[in-house]
Design an enzyme around this catalytic site. Structure first.
Site, PDB file in Angstrom:
ATOM      1  NE  ARG A 138      38.908  38.243  46.753  1.00 38.53           N
ATOM      2  CZ  ARG A 138      39.036  38.770  45.499  1.00 38.53           C
ATOM      3  NH1 ARG A 138      39.445  39.797  45.446  1.00 38.53           N
ATOM      4  NH2 ARG A 138      38.441  38.166  44.566  1.00 38.53           N
ATOM      5  NE  ARG A 152      35.430  40.374  44.512  1.00 37.91           N
ATOM      6  CZ  ARG A 152      34.334  39.932  43.957  1.00 37.91           C
ATOM      7  NH1 ARG A 152      33.628  38.932  44.543  1.00 37.91           N
ATOM      8  NH2 ARG A 152      33.747  40.243  42.853  1.00 37.91           N
ATOM      9  CG  ASP A 159      37.468  42.368  43.423  1.00 32.67           C
ATOM     10  OD1 ASP A 159      38.692  42.070  43.293  1.00 32.67           O
ATOM     11  OD2 ASP A 159      36.591  42.694  42.779  1.00 32.67           O
ATOM     12  CG  ASP A 211      39.333  43.776  39.834  1.00 27.12           C
ATOM     13  OD1 ASP A 211      40.104  42.747  39.861  1.00 27.12           O
ATOM     14  OD2 ASP A 211      38.291  43.929  39.791  1.00 27.12           O
TER      15      ASP A 211
END
Length: 171
Positions: A95, A104, A107, A109
């Site tokens: 990343r 990307r 990712d 989150d």
């Protein structure tokens, strides 16, 4: 199939995963599966996971499409330590942070950490835009349709009402 009765949804720690640049992997699916497998080495146990969902890139649909999913995890990490662990996994997977919303390789989150809500020394929980995104709420609703977002609304309702990435669908 949901898992609502199997775990305490009020205490659920939810991580969203996404990829639209396969990097060194043969596909984004392979990259995301490998990322999930890497969780364990960082002290993160996957309790439940969604299928993978496809959607056009957002906000620029000219970028490669995304593959997304979500996992309910258990960990001894506090929210900040969990974010650091997720960041290490992203780094291992190549990343690179350039411009906002750029393609990307991975990712990760932190969507929710139980019922925590607010600014925790720079970490905002729940993820501030999660309820608006079908590529987040759809996978969560698939795993746990009755999970209630800390700001209100069941996952199934939020997925149905999400304004961003209406095209998101399981693959």
């Amino acid at each position: 199939m949901g898992i609502d009765g199997a775990i305490d949804l009020d205490g659920a720690v939810i991580v969203a995963l996404g990829c639209n640049d396969k990097g060194v992997w043969s596909s984004c699916r392979e990259a995301l599966e490998a990322a999930l497998a890497r969780f364990r080495t960082e002290g993160i146990d996957v309790v439940a996971r969604s299928s993978w969902w496809s959607s056009l890139a957002w906000p620029d649909p000219q970028d490669p499409p995304f593959l997304n999913g979500a996992a309910i995890v258990e960990t001894r990490h506090d929210p900040h330590a969990l974010m650091a662990a997720l960041g290490r996994i992203e780094d291992i997977f190549g990343r690179r942070r350039s411009e906002r919303n750029a393609p990307r390789t991975l990712d990760l989150d932190l969507i929710a950490y139980g019922r925590l809500s607010g600014d925790l020394e720079g970490l905002i929980l729940p993820h501030p835009r999660s309820a608006e995104r079908r590529f987040v709420m759809g996978p969560i609703a698939e795993m746990a349709p009755d999970w209630v977002h800390p700001h209100g609304g069941a996952a199934r309702e939020l997925a149905a009402a999400a304004a961003v990435a209406r095209d998101a669908h399981p693959v």
